[in-house]
Design an enzyme around this catalytic site. Structure first.
Site, mmCIF file in Angstrom:
data_model
loop_
_atom_site.group_PDB
_atom_site.id
_atom_site.type_symbol
_atom_site.label_atom_id
_atom_site.label_comp_id
_atom_site.label_asym_id
_atom_site.label_seq_id
_atom_site.Cartn_x
_atom_site.Cartn_y
_atom_site.Cartn_z
ATOM 1 N N GLY A 9 0.821 -1.207 0.000
ATOM 2 C CA GLY A 9 0.000 0.000 0.000
ATOM 3 C C GLY A 9 0.855 1.257 0.000
ATOM 4 N N ARG A 12 0.501 6.100 -1.771
ATOM 5 C CA ARG A 12 0.107 7.435 -1.332
ATOM 6 C C ARG A 12 0.018 7.482 0.181
ATOM 7 N NH1 ARG A 12 -6.115 7.128 -3.697
ATOM 8 N NH2 ARG A 12 -6.673 5.149 -2.727
ATOM 9 N N VAL A 52 2.465 -4.893 -8.545
ATOM 10 C CA VAL A 52 1.012 -4.827 -8.401
ATOM 11 C C VAL A 52 0.549 -6.006 -7.559
ATOM 12 C CG1 VAL A 52 -1.200 -4.874 -9.611
ATOM 13 C CG2 VAL A 52 0.758 -3.674 -10.628
ATOM 14 N N SER A 135 -4.467 1.416 14.032
ATOM 15 C CA SER A 135 -5.232 2.662 14.093
ATOM 16 C C SER A 135 -5.709 2.907 15.508
ATOM 17 C CB SER A 135 -6.444 2.591 13.163
ATOM 18 O OG SER A 135 -7.331 3.665 13.402
ATOM 19 N N TYR A 145 -14.027 -1.453 10.893
ATOM 20 C CA TYR A 145 -12.646 -0.983 10.723
ATOM 21 C C TYR A 145 -11.885 -1.068 12.040
ATOM 22 C CZ TYR A 145 -8.739 2.218 9.999
ATOM 23 O OH TYR A 145 -7.481 2.775 9.952
ATOM 24 N N ALA A 147 -12.561 -2.853 14.676
ATOM 25 C CA ALA A 147 -12.426 -4.248 15.104
ATOM 26 C C ALA A 147 -11.330 -4.950 14.313
ATOM 27 C CB ALA A 147 -13.756 -4.971 14.939
ATOM 28 N N ALA A 148 -11.226 -4.650 13.021
ATOM 29 C CA ALA A 148 -10.178 -5.263 12.201
ATOM 30 C C ALA A 148 -8.793 -4.826 12.673
ATOM 31 C CB ALA A 148 -10.380 -4.900 10.734
ATOM 32 N N LYS A 149 -8.653 -3.555 13.020
ATOM 33 C CA LYS A 149 -7.365 -3.066 13.499
ATOM 34 C C LYS A 149 -7.047 -3.612 14.899
ATOM 35 C CE LYS A 149 -5.985 -0.423 10.065
ATOM 36 N NZ LYS A 149 -4.820 -0.827 9.235
ATOM 37 N N ILE A 178 -4.186 11.789 11.198
ATOM 38 C CA ILE A 178 -3.046 12.195 10.382
ATOM 39 C C ILE A 178 -3.551 13.009 9.194
ATOM 40 C CG2 ILE A 178 -1.046 11.452 9.044
ATOM 41 C CD1 ILE A 178 -0.766 10.560 11.889
#
Length: 241
Positions: A9, A12, A52, A135, A145, A147-149, A178
């Protein structure tokens, strides 16, 4: 000695900043992304190699492992985003929407790191580092989100125990708010931004370089006895003791 560093990732935002920081140190850097044109442009801008890859696709990750080469020193699992879907109209598909949102966030933020790390651990040289990016949302985990982190941080603790005997460290960087990224996809109101900054102790938003410098430190010789940890980079918006 120049290290080989893989940043998933890395096209950017935080990923680009981390990749650029390692390049500035003279390391050989490989970045991944799903958008081939953006990936190629970023790689050219910072002097990195590119591959990729969708980190949630086992076949693509297996191909990435072959493309990386025989040895790797640093793996930064940056790929991920808040993939919560827009709420749909109608009650009949409400549970389908919930299921899709949770699966998408778990794939993007947890499974991608698990698959990439599993595929590449065997290539990592002693003294290497695995850095997972979490996060502040994990401290609340009220959404798919968050919970995934939170799951990412829990998995990292076990990963550290697994790779420690191999001479590797595994840590999580957990950023707060950020600026300079497209995390909020243009939906951050000025009121919300003010509240996020007010929650910090130092009265400022985070910058991608704050995360990049932390990642660089965790991969440095001075951090060899730091492993299994979550390092919070949020200006005091969430504190630990």
């Amino acid at each position: 000695m120049s290290r080989v560093v893989l940043v998933t990732g890395g096209t950017r935002g935080l990923g680009r900043a981390v990749a650029a920081r390692f390049r500035a140190s003279g390391d050989t850097v490989i970045i991944t992304g799903r958008d081939e044109s953006r990936l190629a442009a970023t790689a050219e801008e910072i002097g990195a190699h590119s591959a990729v890859c969708d980190g949630a696709d086992p076949r693509q990750v297996a191909r990435l492992a072959g493309d990386v080469g025989p040895e790797l020193d640093v793996l930064v699992n940056m790929a991920g985003a808040n993939t919560d879907l827009a709420s749909a109209a109608g009650e009949d598909d409400a549970l389908e929407q919930v299921a899709a949102a949770w699966r998408a966030n778990l794939d993007a933020n947890l499974l991608s790191a698990v698959l990439t790390s599993t595929a590449l651990i065997g290539k990592m040289r002693r003294g290497g580092s695995i850095i997972n990016v979490g996060s502040i949302g994990a401290e609340y985990a009220s959404t798919s989100y968050g919970a995934a982190k939170a799951a990412l941080a829990a998995w990292n603790a076990g990963l550290s125990a697994e790779v420690g005997p191999k001479g590797l460290t595994a840590n999580v960087i957990s950023p707060g708010y950020i600026e300079g990224t497209d995390f909020f996809r243009g939906q951050l109101t000025e009121q919300r931004r003010t509240a996020l900054i007010a929650a910090t102790h130092d009265g400022r938003p985070g910058h991608p370089d704050d995360v990049a410098e932390t990642a660089w430190f965790l991969a440095s010789p001075g951090a060899r006895h730091i492993t299994g940890q979550t390092l919070h980079v949020n200006g005091g918006a969430h504190t630990t003791r």
